[in-house]
Design a protein around this motif. Structure first.
Motif, PDB file in Angstrom:
ATOM      1  N   UNK A  57     -38.583 -46.982  15.197  1.00  9.08           N
ATOM      2  CA  UNK A  57     -37.159 -46.975  14.869  1.00  9.08           C
ATOM      3  C   UNK A  57     -36.957 -47.211  13.370  1.00  9.08           C
ATOM      4  N   UNK A  58     -37.723 -48.161  12.801  1.00  9.76           N
ATOM      5  CA  UNK A  58     -37.607 -48.467  11.381  1.00  9.76           C
ATOM      6  C   UNK A  58     -37.989 -47.259  10.523  1.00  9.76           C
ATOM      7  N   UNK A  59     -39.094 -46.585  10.884  1.00  9.97           N
ATOM      8  CA  UNK A  59     -39.528 -45.406  10.133  1.00  9.97           C
ATOM      9  C   UNK A  59     -38.516 -44.272  10.258  1.00  9.97           C
ATOM     10  N   UNK A  60     -37.909 -44.130  11.433  1.00 10.43           N
ATOM     11  CA  UNK A  60     -36.905 -43.078  11.630  1.00 10.43           C
ATOM     12  C   UNK A  60     -35.685 -43.325  10.753  1.00 10.43           C
ATOM     13  N   UNK A  61     -35.217 -44.568  10.725  1.00 13.17           N
ATOM     14  CA  UNK A  61     -34.064 -44.903   9.890  1.00 13.17           C
ATOM     15  C   UNK A  61     -34.377 -44.701   8.409  1.00 13.17           C
ATOM     16  N   UNK A  62     -35.593 -45.072   7.995  1.00  9.61           N
ATOM     17  CA  UNK A  62     -36.000 -44.889   6.602  1.00  9.61           C
ATOM     18  C   UNK A  62     -36.038 -43.409   6.233  1.00  9.61           C
ATOM     19  N   UNK A  63     -36.574 -42.576   7.145  1.00 10.93           N
ATOM     20  CA  UNK A  63     -36.648 -41.136   6.897  1.00 10.93           C
ATOM     21  C   UNK A  63     -35.264 -40.522   6.785  1.00 10.93           C
ATOM     22  N   UNK A  64     -34.339 -40.965   7.651  1.00 16.06           N
ATOM     23  CA  UNK A  64     -32.969 -40.451   7.601  1.00 16.06           C
ATOM     24  C   UNK A  64     -32.314 -40.807   6.267  1.00 16.06           C
ATOM     25  N   UNK A  66     -33.854 -41.489   3.384  1.00 19.58           N
ATOM     26  CA  UNK A  66     -34.491 -40.755   2.295  1.00 19.58           C
ATOM     27  C   UNK A  66     -34.040 -39.304   2.273  1.00 19.58           C
ATOM     28  N   UNK A  67     -33.929 -38.672   3.428  1.00 18.12           N
ATOM     29  CA  UNK A  67     -33.475 -37.291   3.479  1.00 18.12           C
ATOM     30  C   UNK A  67     -32.039 -37.177   2.976  1.00 18.12           C
ATOM     31  N   UNK A  68     -31.220 -38.148   3.333  1.00 22.11           N
ATOM     32  CA  UNK A  68     -29.849 -38.143   2.846  1.00 22.11           C
ATOM     33  C   UNK A  68     -29.771 -38.295   1.344  1.00 22.11           C
ATOM     34  N   UNK A  69     -30.652 -39.158   0.776  1.00 18.50           N
ATOM     35  CA  UNK A  69     -30.681 -39.361  -0.673  1.00 18.50           C
ATOM     36  C   UNK A  69     -31.203 -38.123  -1.385  1.00 18.50           C
ATOM     37  N   UNK A  70     -32.311 -37.562  -0.880  1.00 16.40           N
ATOM     38  CA  UNK A  70     -32.922 -36.418  -1.544  1.00 16.40           C
ATOM     39  C   UNK A  70     -32.048 -35.173  -1.475  1.00 16.40           C
ATOM     40  N   UNK A  71     -31.196 -35.097  -0.467  1.00 17.09           N
ATOM     41  CA  UNK A  71     -30.309 -33.936  -0.359  1.00 17.09           C
ATOM     42  C   UNK A  71     -29.262 -33.922  -1.465  1.00 17.09           C
ATOM     43  N   UNK A  72     -29.055 -35.068  -2.127  1.00 21.93           N
ATOM     44  CA  UNK A  72     -28.063 -35.147  -3.217  1.00 21.93           C
ATOM     45  C   UNK A  72     -28.711 -35.000  -4.590  1.00 21.93           C
ATOM     46  N   UNK A  73     -30.055 -34.832  -4.639  1.00 24.62           N
ATOM     47  CA  UNK A  73     -30.779 -34.766  -5.906  1.00 24.62           C
ATOM     48  C   UNK A  73     -31.332 -33.362  -6.109  1.00 24.62           C
TER      49      UNK A  73
END
Length: 309
Positions: A57-64, A66-73
């Motif tokens: 669960x922790x890794x899934x939340x972290x991935x979500x 990071x993907x949200x952050x990288x989508x803005x860069x």
């Protein structure tokens, strides 16, 4: 006599019985209780299941996240630009050679008759100009005033136009006429607003230069070098600028183009006073280059010292 026939008093005075001592082998596995390292197989299974689910669960939340952050860069341009960025819209002016020895500060001291001293500064300039002298494999074009070019074009900085400030002339350090290379810091998307006419407060030599320059070639970020704080003005009457006394506007804007190199202005000081520190201030002139000569909040200019023995 107590109503519970003394049972509570007996329980009250029972002493804690310490756990039986175990051998190292029993700590690993206790056959009587069926435990491994103090836990049963079922207990270990429950523990592993809990932590397995927890970390998934922790890794899934972290991935979500990071993907949200990288989508803005973007890979090609910064998210925050110009006024919205930390760098801002005012490029700083820098100079080379700059010694890596911090105790030297911004002082360029040498004697052209002593090879070790002049070679030190020559090697620093050689290292600085490596990228400018090796442009093989880069998509670059020779730009000029009056030409049309796309904002994404990369213009060549032609080191052959540095005149007496060339490698063949040892950048003037063997003849005690040193060359200093000026450059503006890169700011993504910044476009200079040039002075196409002399401005009040400009040095007389720069005013004459702009007046005698064709309208087309006035599209430059002008540069002037003089005595810092008005000192030693008489020692700044014989200065040469290569290839021109400014940074041409066709090098801008910087858009993170592959192979982009900042334009340079080589400044040569002819016949500097012997054994005297020459305190120099060089300034960039453009409508959107803010100037401040304050030592604490210097903007749009740079200072350095030259000592020729």
């Amino acid at each position: 006599m107590s109503k519970n026939n003394g049972k509570s008093e007996k329980a009250e005075y029972e002493f804690y019985q310490p756990a039986k001592k175990r051998t190292f082998g029993q700590m690993l596995y206790d056959p009587q209780e069926g435990t491994y390292f103090g836990r049963t197989a079922k207990s270990w299974g429950q523990l592993m299941l809990f932590y397995g689910i927890f970390y998934i669960v922790l890794a899934t939340l972290f991935s979500i996240c990071m993907q949200g952050l990288l989508s803005t860069i973007s890979n090609t341009e910064p998210k925050w630009q110009l006024k919205d960025s930390l760098i801002g819209t005012n490029p700083g002016l820098g100079f080379r050679p700059l010694s890596e020895q911090t105790e030297r500060g911004s002082v360029i001291e040498f004697d052209g008759k002593k090879p070790a001293e002049s070679d030190y500064w020559i090697e620093l300039i050689d290292e600085f100009l490596i990228d400018y002298n090796h442009t093989e494999g880069r998509e670059m074009k020779h730009c000029g005033f009056g030409q049309t070019h796309n904002p994404t074009d990369v213009c060549v900085v032609n080191t052959e136009l540095f005149g007496a400030c060339s490698k063949a002339n040892n950048y003037g350090y063997k003849t005690n006429e040193p060359c200093i290379f000026l450059k503006l810091n890169k700011i993504f998307g910044w476009v200079p607003e040039v002075y196409d006419a002399p401005e009040k407060g400009m040095p007389e030599d720069l005013t004459r230069l702009i007046t005698n320059t064709s309208q087309e070639e006035r599209k430059q970020i002008w540069v002037s070098c003089n005595g810092h704080l008005g000192k030693d003005k008489e020692n700044f009457q014989n200065i040469s600028y290569y290839p021109s006394q400014g940074f041409p506007s066709f090098y801008y804007p910087y858009l993170n183009q592959p192979g982009y190199l900042s334009p340079l202005v080589a400044v040569q000081f002819h016949s500097p006073p012997k054994g005297q520190m020459l305190d120099v201030e060089c300034r960039a002139w453009a409508k959107n280059v803010i100037y401040s000569g304050s030592a604490r909040d210097r903007m749009g200019s740079v200072t350095f010292q030259i000592v020729v023995e």
